[in-house]
Design an enzyme around this catalytic site. Structure first.
Site, PDB file in Angstrom:
ATOM      1  N   ASP A   1       1.394   1.261   8.724  1.00  0.00           N
ATOM      2  CA  ASP A   1       0.906   1.108   9.764  1.00  0.00           C
ATOM      3  C   ASP A   1       1.766   0.775  10.663  1.00  0.00           C
ATOM      4  O   ASP A   1       1.556   0.244  12.007  1.00  0.00           O
ATOM      5  CB  ASP A   1       0.720  -0.592   9.497  1.00  0.00           C
ATOM      6  CG  ASP A   1      -0.342  -0.960   8.441  1.00  0.00           C
ATOM      7  OD1 ASP A   1      -1.999  -0.399   9.184  1.00  0.00           O
ATOM      8  OD2 ASP A   1      -0.443  -2.358   8.030  1.00  0.00           O
TER       9      ASP A   1
ATOM     10  N   ARG B   1      -4.131   7.889   3.847  1.00  0.00           N
ATOM     11  CA  ARG B   1      -2.808   7.271   3.352  1.00  0.00           C
ATOM     12  C   ARG B   1      -1.781   7.884   2.504  1.00  0.00           C
ATOM     13  O   ARG B   1      -1.285   8.197   1.981  1.00  0.00           O
ATOM     14  CB  ARG B   1      -2.448   5.684   3.076  1.00  0.00           C
ATOM     15  CG  ARG B   1      -3.234   5.351   1.718  1.00  0.00           C
ATOM     16  CD  ARG B   1      -3.138   3.548   1.495  1.00  0.00           C
ATOM     17  NE  ARG B   1      -3.339   3.233   0.364  1.00  0.00           N
ATOM     18  CZ  ARG B   1      -3.284   1.711   0.233  1.00  0.00           C
ATOM     19  NH1 ARG B   1      -2.963   1.122   1.559  1.00  0.00           N
ATOM     20  NH2 ARG B   1      -3.269   1.735  -1.392  1.00  0.00           N
TER      21      ARG B   1
ATOM     22  N   GLY C   1      -5.254  -0.625   9.506  1.00  0.00           N
ATOM     23  CA  GLY C   1      -4.651  -1.777  11.413  1.00  0.00           C
ATOM     24  C   GLY C   1      -5.203  -2.865  11.432  1.00  0.00           C
ATOM     25  O   GLY C   1      -5.985  -2.671  12.015  1.00  0.00           O
TER      26      GLY C   1
ATOM     27  N   GLY D   1       0.336  -1.401  -0.120  1.00  0.00           N
ATOM     28  CA  GLY D   1       0.030   0.327  -0.282  1.00  0.00           C
ATOM     29  C   GLY D   1       0.448   1.523  -0.211  1.00  0.00           C
ATOM     30  O   GLY D   1       1.924   1.153   0.341  1.00  0.00           O
TER      31      GLY D   1
END
Length: 418
Positions: A144, A301, A191, A13
């Protein structure tokens, strides 16, 4: 010193600052033309190496590369593709070495999280056995924030800032309407196993009673009755209840509150997302409160417009440091960020064998006794990571981001089936 070419790839990601790392790698390499030749970027991560789809970064101007520093997402394309063990898929590793050999590549920079560091470690191992040594440097990246050894992972600080600002602003909205309308707001954040992103929501709190009132961590088993009691107390005390919930919130038996068993990603992980509506329906059914919920998802993000300057700077420096380590002859290491006593930051070369496939969770000392918030120790850790603003340039009210053409280098090998 023999001049060798380099291969850089982005994995997993993407983040608001992974391109800042790419910028650091390429700019640093360009400062050493007598030591590092062409920097090739893999089109769509490691798939670019397996398919021999290499992007010669020399085609981009210095201005284009500099613009990567303020551009979100993955400029060269990323992928979720996990290389299996060397024993299970030796052909894939041999293919990587063949491609590297064909293009005279002596440096491998892999920018990603746990699985990516594992890949870089394995490539360094098999390259030795195949008689074509490759210097493999992993570069940390994951929102994360679950890589060990490094103080934090580039990408996390900007997500933390986004989450803290978003829950603060949304909670002000709810507070202004709670008398006659919405009583509960839930923001779901990323998460799976580690609650670092959810914890960042607590940075919105300035004084007693400030939102968010409840944070749900993967590290704390969800207790339905305790949760509903807390929600009821907050509504009766403050007029509303604001919640940050990790997608990995789970019950005592380890079952995720929201997971699709039929949908898994390339790494075999259950596709999460949807804990917010599960919680909202539970609250509505048990307490009758009107609710709203939001899924931060990719917004958290990719929000380069509100990135943390600390995050941007250290993402860039991680790229620079990767080049430095390679030129020093280091192999199978990752530049791990270290927090210094004077408030500054440094790096150490951390062995990939100690990082690969290892997850770092929120320590118990960072989670409040009731399991719904963070301690002062947690706040002290998180707060420096969201400091500073690093706005991209704007034109006509919109941020200006660079988009790089993916003109591929001519292939030298036969096609390879993945």
């Amino acid at each position: 010193m023999t001049i060798k070419n380099a291969f850089y790839a982005q994995s997993g990601g993407v983040t608001a600052v992974i391109n800042a790392t790419a910028c650091g790698v390429i700019q640093a390499a360009r400062q050493h033309p007598n030591k590092i030749g062409t920097v090739y970027a893999g089109r769509n991560g490691i798939l670019g190496a397996l398919r021999e789809e290499l992007i010669d970064t020399n085609q981009y101007s210095d201005e284009d590369i500099a613009a990567l520093r303020h551009t979100p997402a993955g400029a060269f394309g990323s992928c979720r593709f996990k290389l299996r063990s060397i024993e299970e898929s030796r052909a894939e590793y041999e293919r990587l070495i063949e491609v590297f050999k064909a293009h005279d590549i002596g440096y491998f920079f892999y920018n990603g999280g746990n699985d990516s560091q594992d890949t870089a470690h394995k490539v360094s191992q098999i390259s030795e056995t195949m008689g074509y040594p490759i210097q493999c440097i992993g570069i940390p990246k994951t929102v994360d924030n679950d890589l060990p050894i490094t103080d934090f992972c580039p990408g996390f600080g900007s997500v933390a800032k986004y989450v803290a600002v978003s829950i603060k602003e949304a909670s002000l909205d709810i507070a202004s309407m709670c008398e006659s309308s919405t009583k509960v707001f839930i923001m779901e954040v990323m998460g799976r196993h580690a609650g670092w992103i959810a914890a960042a929501g607590a940075l919105a709190q300035q004084e007693e009673g400030d939102a968010p009132h409840i944070i749900l961590f993967p590290e704390v088993a969800f207790d339905k009755e305790k949760f509903l009691s807390k929600v009821k107390h907050c509504v009766e005390t403050y007029g509303y209840c604001s919640i940050v919930a990790s997608e990995g919130t789970h019950t005592g038996d380890g079952s995720f509150l929201a997971a699709s068993e039929a949908s898994v990603d390339a790494f075999g992980h259950a596709q999460l997302g949807g804990v917010a509506p599960v919680l909202a329906n539970l609250i509505k059914g048990e307490l009758g409160y009107k609710y709203h919920w939001a899924l931060a998802d990719y917004l958290q993000r990719s929000a380069r417009h509100i990135a943390s300057k600390t995050d941007v700077d250290l993402a860039y420096q991680a790229g620079e440091k990767a080049i430095e380590y390679a030129l020093e002859g280091l192999n199978s290491v990752m530049p791990a960020i270290q927090r210094l006593d004077n408030g500054e930051w440094g790096f150490i070369p951390a062995p990939l064998k100690d990082i690969a496939n290892v997850e770092r969770f929120m320590p118990k000392s960072f989670i409040s006794e009731d399991g719904f918030g963070i301690t002062q120790a947690g706040r002290d850790y998180l707060l420096p990571l969201i400091q500073g603003e690093d706005y991209p340039p704007y034109v006509n009210g919109q941020p200006v981001y660079v988009k790089l053409a993916h003109n591929l280098t001519p292939k030298k090998l036969a096609n390879f089936d993945i």
